[in-house]
Motif scaffolding. Structure first.
Motif, PDB file in Angstrom:
ATOM      1  N   ARG A 160       0.826  -1.206   0.000  1.00  0.00           N
ATOM      2  CA  ARG A 160       0.000   0.000   0.000  1.00  0.00           C
ATOM      3  C   ARG A 160       0.866   1.264   0.000  1.00  0.00           C
ATOM      4  O   ARG A 160       0.554   2.240  -0.685  1.00  0.00           O
ATOM      5  CB  ARG A 160      -0.944   0.004   1.198  1.00  0.00           C
ATOM      6  N   LYS A 161       1.964   1.243   0.744  1.00  0.00           N
ATOM      7  CA  LYS A 161       2.870   2.391   0.727  1.00  0.00           C
ATOM      8  C   LYS A 161       3.602   2.488  -0.609  1.00  0.00           C
ATOM      9  O   LYS A 161       3.858   3.586  -1.104  1.00  0.00           O
ATOM     10  CB  LYS A 161       3.865   2.277   1.878  1.00  0.00           C
ATOM     11  N   GLN A 162       3.924   1.344  -1.198  1.00  0.00           N
ATOM     12  CA  GLN A 162       4.507   1.355  -2.537  1.00  0.00           C
ATOM     13  C   GLN A 162       3.537   2.009  -3.527  1.00  0.00           C
ATOM     14  O   GLN A 162       3.940   2.790  -4.400  1.00  0.00           O
ATOM     15  CB  GLN A 162       4.829  -0.068  -2.996  1.00  0.00           C
ATOM     16  N   ALA A 163       2.252   1.689  -3.385  1.00  0.00           N
ATOM     17  CA  ALA A 163       1.241   2.263  -4.271  1.00  0.00           C
ATOM     18  C   ALA A 163       1.148   3.772  -4.090  1.00  0.00           C
ATOM     19  O   ALA A 163       1.030   4.520  -5.069  1.00  0.00           O
ATOM     20  CB  ALA A 163      -0.117   1.603  -4.000  1.00  0.00           C
ATOM     21  N   TRP A 164       1.207   4.232  -2.843  1.00  0.00           N
ATOM     22  CA  TRP A 164       1.169   5.671  -2.589  1.00  0.00           C
ATOM     23  C   TRP A 164       2.394   6.360  -3.202  1.00  0.00           C
ATOM     24  O   TRP A 164       2.280   7.435  -3.804  1.00  0.00           O
ATOM     25  CB  TRP A 164       1.109   5.949  -1.085  1.00  0.00           C
ATOM     26  N   MET A 165       3.553   5.770  -3.057  1.00  0.00           N
ATOM     27  CA  MET A 165       4.760   6.354  -3.633  1.00  0.00           C
ATOM     28  C   MET A 165       4.649   6.442  -5.155  1.00  0.00           C
ATOM     29  O   MET A 165       5.007   7.462  -5.765  1.00  0.00           O
ATOM     30  CB  MET A 165       5.987   5.518  -3.255  1.00  0.00           C
ATOM     31  N   GLU A 166       4.128   5.388  -5.766  1.00  0.00           N
ATOM     32  CA  GLU A 166       3.973   5.375  -7.224  1.00  0.00           C
ATOM     33  C   GLU A 166       2.945   6.420  -7.655  1.00  0.00           C
ATOM     34  O   GLU A 166       3.156   7.155  -8.627  1.00  0.00           O
ATOM     35  CB  GLU A 166       3.530   3.981  -7.678  1.00  0.00           C
ATOM     36  N   PHE A 167       1.841   6.490  -6.942  1.00  0.00           N
ATOM     37  CA  PHE A 167       0.759   7.423  -7.265  1.00  0.00           C
ATOM     38  C   PHE A 167       1.250   8.867  -7.192  1.00  0.00           C
ATOM     39  O   PHE A 167       1.047   9.656  -8.125  1.00  0.00           O
ATOM     40  CB  PHE A 167      -0.403   7.199  -6.284  1.00  0.00           C
ATOM     41  N   ILE A 168       1.903   9.214  -6.106  1.00  0.00           N
ATOM     42  CA  ILE A 168       2.404  10.582  -5.931  1.00  0.00           C
ATOM     43  C   ILE A 168       3.515  10.876  -6.940  1.00  0.00           C
ATOM     44  O   ILE A 168       3.584  11.964  -7.518  1.00  0.00           O
ATOM     45  CB  ILE A 168       2.895  10.790  -4.485  1.00  0.00           C
ATOM     46  N   GLY A 169       4.386   9.889  -7.150  1.00  0.00           N
ATOM     47  CA  GLY A 169       5.476  10.076  -8.106  1.00  0.00           C
ATOM     48  C   GLY A 169       4.971  10.330  -9.517  1.00  0.00           C
ATOM     49  O   GLY A 169       5.507  11.178 -10.235  1.00  0.00           O
ATOM     50  N   LEU A 170       3.937   9.607  -9.925  1.00  0.00           N
ATOM     51  CA  LEU A 170       3.379   9.812 -11.260  1.00  0.00           C
ATOM     52  C   LEU A 170       2.749  11.194 -11.386  1.00  0.00           C
ATOM     53  O   LEU A 170       2.921  11.877 -12.406  1.00  0.00           O
ATOM     54  CB  LEU A 170       2.332   8.733 -11.562  1.00  0.00           C
ATOM     55  N   LEU A 171       2.025  11.613 -10.345  1.00  0.00           N
ATOM     56  CA  LEU A 171       1.362  12.917 -10.393  1.00  0.00           C
ATOM     57  C   LEU A 171       2.356  14.074 -10.363  1.00  0.00           C
ATOM     58  O   LEU A 171       2.225  15.038 -11.138  1.00  0.00           O
ATOM     59  CB  LEU A 171       0.390  13.052  -9.217  1.00  0.00           C
ATOM     60  N   LEU A 172       3.346  13.997  -9.494  1.00  0.00           N
ATOM     61  CA  LEU A 172       4.246  15.140  -9.276  1.00  0.00           C
ATOM     62  C   LEU A 172       5.485  15.130 -10.168  1.00  0.00           C
ATOM     63  O   LEU A 172       6.066  16.192 -10.419  1.00  0.00           O
ATOM     64  CB  LEU A 172       4.682  15.182  -7.812  1.00  0.00           C
ATOM     65  N   LEU A 173       5.880  13.961 -10.638  1.00  0.00           N
ATOM     66  CA  LEU A 173       7.114  13.868 -11.416  1.00  0.00           C
ATOM     67  C   LEU A 173       6.887  13.400 -12.854  1.00  0.00           C
ATOM     68  O   LEU A 173       7.311  14.064 -13.803  1.00  0.00           O
ATOM     69  CB  LEU A 173       8.099  12.922 -10.715  1.00  0.00           C
ATOM     70  N   ALA A 174       6.227  12.261 -13.004  1.00  0.00           N
ATOM     71  CA  ALA A 174       6.112  11.664 -14.341  1.00  0.00           C
ATOM     72  C   ALA A 174       5.292  12.522 -15.298  1.00  0.00           C
ATOM     73  O   ALA A 174       5.714  12.782 -16.429  1.00  0.00           O
ATOM     74  CB  ALA A 174       5.512  10.264 -14.235  1.00  0.00           C
TER      75      ALA A 174
END
Length: 204
Positions: free
Chosen positions: A102-116
Motif C-alpha cells: 500500500r505504501k509502494q502504491a502511494w509512492m507510485e501514485f504521488i510520483g506519477l502525479l508530481l514527477l512523471a
C-alpha cells in the motif's frame, strides 16, 4: 472507480499493442546490421556497392547506418509504455523494496502525479519544438548520401510520449482504485498492477 478500471484496461491494451508491434522491428534491424557488416567487410561486395554509390549517388552503407539508429530510436520510444506497465525498467530505490504494497502504491501514485506527468508534458513540448524546427529546416542526414526527412524520425518522440502517457494514466487509474476503491475494485487493480515487490509482500 469501475469506469476508471475499464478505461485503464483500454489504455493498457493500446500501449501494450504498440509496444509488441514495435518490438518486431528488432528483426529487420538485425538483418540490416548483418547486411551492412557484410557489404563493408567482404571485399568484392564492398567494391560493388562503392561503384553503385558512384554511379547512382546513393551510399547503401550510409543509408543502412542511418536506418539502424532510426529503428533503434523507434523501438526504444514505442516500447517505453509497455516497459513501464510490465515493470521491466530498473528501480534503484532501495527503501521502496522493503515497505508494504500500500505504501509502494502511494509512492507510485504521488510520483506519477508530481514527477512523471510534468516531465512527460515538458518532453512532449520540447519534442514538438524540435520536430517543428526540423520540418521547417528540411533537416536530413548529416551525410549527403544519407536518409532525408529527419523530422519523421524525430516525430516518434511525440508518438512515444503518447504511448507512455497511455501507460501512465492506466497505472494512475488502477492505483486510484487500489487505494480508494471498494474491496472488489482494490483486488482487481492489485491483480492488474505489476509495480509491487512481492518478495516482501504481506497480506493487507
Amino acid at each position: 472507480m469501475k469506469a476508471a478500471l475499464n478505461l485503464a484496461s483500454v489504455l493498457d491494451r493500446w500501449s501494450r499493442t504498440v509496444g509488441h508491434a514495435a518490438a518486431w522491428l528488432i528483426v529487420p534491424l538485425v538483418f540490416m546490421i548483418v547486411f551492412d557488416v557484410v557489404t563493408r567487410k567482404v571485399d568484392f561486395i564492398r567494391l560493388y556497392f562503392s561503384q553503385f554509390s558512384i554511379d547512382y549517388g546513393y551510399s547503401v552503407s550510409t543509408i543502412l547506418q542511418d536506418m539502424q539508429w532510426h529503428l533503434h530510436g523507434v523501438i526504444l520510444l514505442l516500447t517505453f509504455g509497455f516497459g513501464y506497465l510490465a515493470n521491466a525498467h530498473v528501480r534503484v530505490d532501495v527503501f521502496r523494496e522493503h515497505i508494504r504494497p500500500r505504501k509502494q502504491a502511494w509512492m507510485e501514485f504521488i510520483g506519477l502525479l508530481l514527477l512523471a506527468i510534468p516531465f512527460l508534458l515538458a518532453v512532449s513540448w520540447e519534442s514538438w519544438i524540435l520536430v517543428s524546427i526540423s520540418y521547417e529546416q528540411g533537416e536530413g542526414s548529416e551525410s549527403m548520401t544519407g536518409i532525408p526527412w529527419r523530422y519523421v524520425i524525430k516525430g516518434f518522440m511525440l508518438i512515444g510520449c503518447i504511448v507512455l502517457a497511455l501507460a501512465i494514466f492506466a497505472t494512475l487509474f488502477r492505483l486510484a482504485a487500489y487505494l480508494f476503491g471498494t474491496r472488489e475494485e482494490h483486488e482487481e487493480a492489485r491483480d492488474a498492477l505489476e509495480i509491487f515487490n512481492y518478495e516482501h509482500h504481506k497480506p493487507e
